[in-house]
Design a protein around this motif. Structure first.
Motif, PDB file in Angstrom:
ATOM      1  N   VAL A   1     124.246  -2.265  10.066  1.00  0.00           N
ATOM      2  CA  VAL A   1     124.777  -2.421   8.704  1.00  0.00           C
ATOM      3  C   VAL A   1     123.776  -1.884   7.683  1.00  0.00           C
ATOM      4  O   VAL A   1     124.149  -1.161   6.745  1.00  0.00           O
ATOM      5  CB  VAL A   1     125.093  -3.911   8.424  1.00  0.00           C
ATOM      6  N   ASP A   2     122.498  -2.213   7.859  1.00  0.00           N
ATOM      7  CA  ASP A   2     121.466  -1.720   6.939  1.00  0.00           C
ATOM      8  C   ASP A   2     121.343  -0.201   7.001  1.00  0.00           C
ATOM      9  O   ASP A   2     121.130   0.463   5.978  1.00  0.00           O
ATOM     10  CB  ASP A   2     120.115  -2.352   7.280  1.00  0.00           C
ATOM     11  N   PHE A   3     121.478   0.347   8.192  1.00  0.00           N
ATOM     12  CA  PHE A   3     121.374   1.800   8.352  1.00  0.00           C
ATOM     13  C   PHE A   3     122.491   2.512   7.598  1.00  0.00           C
ATOM     14  O   PHE A   3     122.246   3.480   6.857  1.00  0.00           O
ATOM     15  CB  PHE A   3     121.430   2.168   9.837  1.00  0.00           C
ATOM     16  N   VAL A   4     123.708   2.024   7.744  1.00  0.00           N
ATOM     17  CA  VAL A   4     124.858   2.635   7.052  1.00  0.00           C
ATOM     18  C   VAL A   4     124.702   2.487   5.539  1.00  0.00           C
ATOM     19  O   VAL A   4     124.945   3.426   4.776  1.00  0.00           O
ATOM     20  CB  VAL A   4     126.177   1.995   7.532  1.00  0.00           C
ATOM     21  N   ALA A   5     124.277   1.288   5.103  1.00  0.00           N
ATOM     22  CA  ALA A   5     124.094   1.059   3.661  1.00  0.00           C
ATOM     23  C   ALA A   5     123.001   1.969   3.108  1.00  0.00           C
ATOM     24  O   ALA A   5     123.162   2.559   2.031  1.00  0.00           O
ATOM     25  CB  ALA A   5     123.742  -0.404   3.406  1.00  0.00           C
ATOM     26  N   GLY A   6     121.883   2.088   3.828  1.00  0.00           N
ATOM     27  CA  GLY A   6     120.794   2.947   3.373  1.00  0.00           C
ATOM     28  C   GLY A   6     121.210   4.397   3.271  1.00  0.00           C
ATOM     29  O   GLY A   6     120.866   5.093   2.309  1.00  0.00           O
ATOM     30  N   LEU A   7     121.967   4.880   4.253  1.00  0.00           N
ATOM     31  CA  LEU A   7     122.442   6.259   4.218  1.00  0.00           C
ATOM     32  C   LEU A   7     123.409   6.468   3.062  1.00  0.00           C
ATOM     33  O   LEU A   7     123.367   7.499   2.373  1.00  0.00           O
ATOM     34  CB  LEU A   7     123.118   6.603   5.549  1.00  0.00           C
ATOM     35  N   THR A   8     124.260   5.472   2.818  1.00  0.00           N
ATOM     36  CA  THR A   8     125.222   5.563   1.706  1.00  0.00           C
ATOM     37  C   THR A   8     124.493   5.644   0.372  1.00  0.00           C
ATOM     38  O   THR A   8     124.848   6.446  -0.507  1.00  0.00           O
ATOM     39  CB  THR A   8     126.155   4.342   1.714  1.00  0.00           C
ATOM     40  N   VAL A   9     123.464   4.807   0.194  1.00  0.00           N
ATOM     41  CA  VAL A   9     122.687   4.832  -1.044  1.00  0.00           C
ATOM     42  C   VAL A   9     121.971   6.173  -1.199  1.00  0.00           C
ATOM     43  O   VAL A   9     121.891   6.733  -2.296  1.00  0.00           O
ATOM     44  CB  VAL A   9     121.680   3.667  -1.076  1.00  0.00           C
ATOM     45  N   ALA A  10     121.464   6.723  -0.098  1.00  0.00           N
ATOM     46  CA  ALA A  10     120.752   7.996  -0.141  1.00  0.00           C
ATOM     47  C   ALA A  10     121.657   9.126  -0.635  1.00  0.00           C
ATOM     48  O   ALA A  10     121.201  10.042  -1.333  1.00  0.00           O
ATOM     49  CB  ALA A  10     120.189   8.335   1.229  1.00  0.00           C
ATOM     50  N   LEU A  11     122.936   9.051  -0.291  1.00  0.00           N
ATOM     51  CA  LEU A  11     123.871  10.087  -0.723  1.00  0.00           C
ATOM     52  C   LEU A  11     124.030  10.094  -2.243  1.00  0.00           C
ATOM     53  O   LEU A  11     124.372  11.125  -2.833  1.00  0.00           O
ATOM     54  CB  LEU A  11     125.239   9.866  -0.056  1.00  0.00           C
TER      55      LEU A  11
END
Length: 796
Positions: free
Chosen positions: A91-101
């Motif tokens: 969940v943290d990985f997906v959220a972090g990638l989403t924020v990075a975008l």
């Protein structure tokens, strides 16, 4: 936070927190049943429950109680792993990638807002998000470049250096270090409360003004025009509008409008979609496919206009002259410091040097005005390109192209910067502006260049940036904590933000703070811990190492659109209305902060300082002249303000309610009120001072109270107190004023005091109905008002 579902819940929780468990007997077996449950981060649900023996319980309590208490104070991120799992990691990985975008394009846009090359935004998105997450208290706060702090950075540095220059960049990095050191100091000293000096009306007025300033500052990129900055921001905006009316680059505007449509449409369709990234990708592909950027390098002789060439030479001469004058001024200041140290501040040589510096300032001002005029003329020229031998282009003013000569389809303009033009390498612009080449690789880790004079020049703005940035960050964190149930520590958040700016300065970052938009994305994506910020930074690292060539053709107008779309969320008109409804003076302060910030822009510090001064001034005024009311009995049995509710007052007893602490600044106001009451009430016999709102009293207040008691009794009246709290009572006893007033003259509440005083004050009175014993209205209007309020209260 450990919780326990057991009948011995309070005992077990206390033992776990203290680390000193005792035996919990269980008749069923020798196993000590302990239902230990850990609340799920953000959800509050039970995730684990286990039975352990006493030895296991002791070990568990020590490991999970004592050790975290020792270590989490230094390393708050250890809390992330109390109950971390593979699912949480995903969940943290997906959220972090989403924020990075969102972070990558936004950070580039905000860097340009700060007056820096766009890739410095990526540098600011590299280390600070990780450090802020590791040492802050919020699990979901996304730190990095933000709009308001970027604008404040540009404001702080503009008087010291030219935007984008090496000195400007060095000062921006140094500013990050200063901001971080100040925030860290506040956090370590537990002084987070200092942000309360920035009241919500002031911040709301400033933020709304800043949002408009940020949005309008992007208009030149939106329309594809260039103008010099004027002394006031509104003048710059007017110049941009004039330039846009004359020479808008329509393809630049079209790509910006397309970016707006993509971001708005995808946000309406699904807020979780990476609308910013989609807009960037689509417009960058279009820019590359159509050859949006179309620059041509040539020499000055290729421009077939003597008038233009002469103006270029004149511009270069002025720029060279201003640089040499600046160097003369610096040298004169250095000599002034040396001479003043040797001969004192009033010597003839010192006065001569002051005069020399003043002349330099005058010359610089005149040169700047001339440069501005020449640049404006050069920007107004539009050229047509004419092909000659060897595919070489020559450029004519559009109305001076020789008859019969075939011109190309582009509308060329001269590219101007802050430095003199190289006459052997002049750039002609025939398309739109793009980000251009971004250095590939991570920023070098270096110590910021320390300059004591620059630190002194920047310190006041650094303080404002520190407080504003932290206030924005903690407000966002609190808003998210109200949804997740997480407990925040403002001082720890200050430490996290301070370390983020300090460490970031070693990685060539400019000041950063918590981002509202990216934090919202982080929360919506389901981020559980600060690991999401770590993953966002890893995505930035990958971009810097491998993906920077893909950003070359990103249109500048699209970055402007990204900024304008982001700051829409900063506009909060309801905040003005709410402040006005709560207290009119708050509404007035909010509006004044808004107007002055706009009026003084780009000097934003003046607007916020005016707002803070007004807030503190009004606070002092309210404390110097606190609310004092004469009370009478109301229909609900309480004692209320007679003036407010249209109640009659007793002739013989004056019940005075004093709603403030009694200290040196307002003691005279209480004395004046008591004396005025005595002069206005000829049949007065007793004064009852209601002290429920008097939270504390200092020595000046105690002396004034003693003076009032003595003067009132000497004049033949009596005086009593009611509602005295323990702290004030202790002061009165230590100074023996309590004994002088008399214990029989100090009551617990107004009702008891009135019942006791009434008999002795009304023995020979002709007052038929005492307004302190029964409800007496001045007139029928007052009774109607009371009836309506009572009806509303009953209905509610």
């Amino acid at each position: 936070m450990w919780k326990c579902q057991h009948k011995l819940l309070p005992v077990i929780n206390a033992q776990i927190l203290s680390g000193s468990p005792s035996s919990l007997d269980c008749k069923a077996s020798n196993i000590y049943l302990l239902m230990v449950c850990q609340s799920n981060i953000g959800g509050g649900g039970v995730t684990s429950c286990m039975a352990v023996k006493e030895s296991q319980y002791i070990e568990s309590s020590r490991l999970r109680g004592a050790i975290p208490q020792l270590l989490t104070g230094i390393f708050p991120f250890l809390k992330w792993f109390d109950h971390y799992s593979g699912k949480t990691f995903r969940v943290d990985f997906v959220a972090g990638l989403t924020v990075a975008l969102v972070l990558i394009p936004q950070s580039m846009a905000y860097a340009q807002l700060a007056g820096l090359p766009s890739y410095y935004g990526l540098y600011a998105a590299f280390l600070p998000p990780v450090i802020a997450a590791l040492f802050g208290s919020s699990f979901q706060l996304a730190t990095g470049p933000v709009a308001v702090v970027s604008l404040m950075t540009a404001t702080a540095l503009e008087p010291l250096a030219t935007a984008g220059s090496e000195s400007f960049i060095a000062y921006a990095i140094l500013l990050s270090l200063i901001v971080g050191m100040f925030q860290l100091a506040l956090g370590v000293l537990r002084l987070g409360i200092i942000v309360n000096f920035l009241s919500h009306p002031v911040v709301n007025g400033f933020t709304n003004a800043a949002a408009l300033i940020i949005a309008t500052s992007q208009l030149s990129k939106l329309f594809g025009v260039e103008v010099d900055k004027a002394e006031h921001h509104y003048q710059t905006v007017l110049n941009v509008i004039k330039a846009a009316y004359m020479s808008t680059h329509w393809l630049t505007l079209a790509l910006a409008v397309l970016a707006f449509l993509i971001m708005y449409g995808m946000k309406k369709l699904n807020p979780r979609l990476p609308n910013v990234l989609a807009a960037v990708v689509v417009t960058t592909i279009i820019s590359w496919a159509i050859g949006f950027e179309n620059n041509y390098s040539t020499d000055l002789d290729s421009i077939k206009s003597v008038r233009v060439r002469n103006k270029v030479v004149r511009l270069n001469r002025c720029l060279d002259e201003i640089n040499s004058t600046v160097m003369e001024k610096v040298a004169a200041k250095k000599r002034l410091k040396e001479v003043a140290g040797e001969k004192g501040g009033q010597s003839e040589k010192v006065l001569h040097l002051h005069h020399e510096i003043a002349l330099c300032d005058l010359k610089i001002s005149e040169l700047k005005e001339e440069i501005c005029n020449v640049r404006a003329e050069l920007r107004s020229f539009a050229f047509s390109g004419v092909a000659v031998a060897s595919n070489r282009l020559e450029f004519y003013l559009r109305d001076e192209v020789p008859p019969g000569v075939r011109r190309d389809k582009h509308k060329w303009r001269l590219k101007l910067g802050n430095q003199p033009l190289d006459t052997e390498d002049v750039t002609m612009v025939g398309g739109g502006a793009v980000v251009g080449k971004i250095p590939q690789g991570l920023p070098s880790l270096t110590v910021p260049k320390i300059n004591l004079q620059v630190i002194l020049d920047l310190f006041s703005m650094a303080v404002i940036i520190s407080l504003l940035g932290f206030m924005e960050a903690i407000s966002i964190a609190k808003a998210m904590a109200s949804k997740t149930g997480q407990r925040l520590n403002p001082d720890q958040e200050l430490i996290g933000q301070g370390l983020a700016n300090i460490v970031g300065s070693f990685g060539q970052s400019y000041p950063v703070s918590g981002s509202f938009s990216r934090s919202a994305v982080n929360l919506q994506a389901g981020a559980v811990t600060g690991m999401s910020s770590v993953f966002s930074s890893i995505a930035v690292v990958i971009t810097l190492l491998f993906l920077t060539p893909l950003l070359y053709h990103l249109p500048q107008s699209v970055l402007a659109a990204v900024i304008m779309m982001a700051v829409i969320g900063l506009l909060n008109i309801r905040g003005f209305i709410h402040a006005w409804r709560a207290q009119r003076y708050d509404g007035v302060i909010a509006v004044i902060s808004f107007v002055t910030t706009l009026a003084f822009a780009p000097h934003l510090d003046k607007g916020i300082m005016i707002g803070v001064t007004l807030s503190l001034g009004h606070y002092l005024f309210r404390n110097i002249k606190p609310d004092i009311a004469l009370l009478s009995r109301y229909i609900d049995g309480t004692f209320r303000s007679s003036a407010r509710l249209g109640l009659k007052r007793c002739k013989h007893i004056a019940v005075i309610r004093y709603n403030n602490s009694l200290f040196f600044a307002n003691v005279s106001f209480l004395e004046e009120t008591v004396l005025r009451v005595i002069s206005n009430m000829p049949e007065l016999k007793h004064i009852l001072l209601v002290c429920n709102g008097m939270n504390e009293i200092d020595s000046s207040g105690e002396e004034m109270l003693l003076k009032i008691v003595e003067r009132v009794r000497e004049a033949g009246y009596d005086i009593s107190l009611t509602g005295v709290n323990d702290q004030v009572r202790d002061v009165l006893k230590r100074t023996h004023l309590y004994e002088k007033i008399g214990e029989s003259h100090v009551f617990g509440n107004v009702a008891n005091a009135v019942n006791t005083i009434y008999a002795q004050t009304h023995a020979d009175s002709d007052e038929k109905e005492c307004p302190l014993m029964v409800v007496c209205f001045e007139e029928q209007a007052g009774k109607e008002l009371a009836d309506s309020r009572l009806t509303m209260s009953v209905n509610t």
